[in-house]
Design a protein around this motif. Structure first.
Motif, PDB file in Angstrom:
ATOM      1  N   UNK A  74       0.838  -1.212   0.000  1.00 52.35           N
ATOM      2  CA  UNK A  74       0.000   0.000   0.000  1.00 52.35           C
ATOM      3  C   UNK A  74       0.869   1.256   0.000  1.00 52.35           C
ATOM      4  N   UNK A  75       1.986   1.222   0.706  1.00 54.93           N
ATOM      5  CA  UNK A  75       2.904   2.366   0.716  1.00 54.93           C
ATOM      6  C   UNK A  75       3.456   2.606  -0.679  1.00 54.93           C
ATOM      7  N   UNK A  76       3.886   1.529  -1.333  1.00 62.49           N
ATOM      8  CA  UNK A  76       4.446   1.643  -2.686  1.00 62.49           C
ATOM      9  C   UNK A  76       3.377   2.150  -3.650  1.00 62.49           C
ATOM     10  N   UNK A  77       2.163   1.660  -3.513  1.00 64.75           N
ATOM     11  CA  UNK A  77       1.079   2.047  -4.425  1.00 64.75           C
ATOM     12  C   UNK A  77       0.718   3.531  -4.285  1.00 64.75           C
ATOM     13  N   UNK A  78       0.892   4.099  -3.080  1.00 60.83           N
ATOM     14  CA  UNK A  78       0.510   5.481  -2.835  1.00 60.83           C
ATOM     15  C   UNK A  78       1.585   6.513  -3.149  1.00 60.83           C
ATOM     16  N   UNK A  79       2.692   6.104  -3.737  1.00 56.49           N
ATOM     17  CA  UNK A  79       3.784   7.037  -4.039  1.00 56.49           C
ATOM     18  C   UNK A  79       3.365   8.075  -5.055  1.00 56.49           C
ATOM     19  N   UNK A  80       3.975   9.232  -5.090  1.00 55.86           N
ATOM     20  CA  UNK A  80       5.082   9.744  -4.268  1.00 55.86           C
ATOM     21  C   UNK A  80       4.559  10.440  -3.009  1.00 55.86           C
TER      22      UNK A  80
END
Length: 110
Positions: A74-80
């Motif tokens: 989820x962190x990676x998907x919400x970048x940047x």
């Protein structure tokens, strides 16, 4: 009488074939450091420096104590991200979890 003697000899001669044999107990694992190495454990990465949440891989983020693989995705998907507290603002992490993991995370500005 001769028949009884023959039967008795045959019975005693065949007794070992019917006896239960004891099986040797399984070898115990060695005690000490070797035993600890043999046990499979989940690998947790000790983070010497905080991970940049904009460039770290899912595996690296999941290695931070407190973050699961799903949260890392989820962190990676919400970048940047502009700041780490956006993880709470965007409801990826709770306040409590963010407090626990914030020292292992950062956002580097180029």
């Amino acid at each position: 009488m001769k028949t009884n003697a023959i039967l008795a000899i045959a019975l005693f001669a065949s007794a070992p074939a019917f006896a239960q044999t004891a099986t040797a107990p399984a070898a115990k694992p060695p005690a000490g450091p070797a035993a600890a190495v043999a046990a499979p454990v989940k690998q947790v990465v000790a983070v010497a420096q905080p991970l940049d949440i904009n460039v770290a891989t899912v595996e690296q983020l999941a290695g931070v104590k407190g973050l699961t693989h799903t949260l890392a995705e989820a962190i990676v998907k919400g970048r940047p991200y502009k700041a780490t507290d956006e993880l709470v603002k965007s409801r990826i992490l709770t306040e409590a979890l963010f407090t626990q993991v914030k020292d292992g995370l950062t956002v580097k500005h180029n």
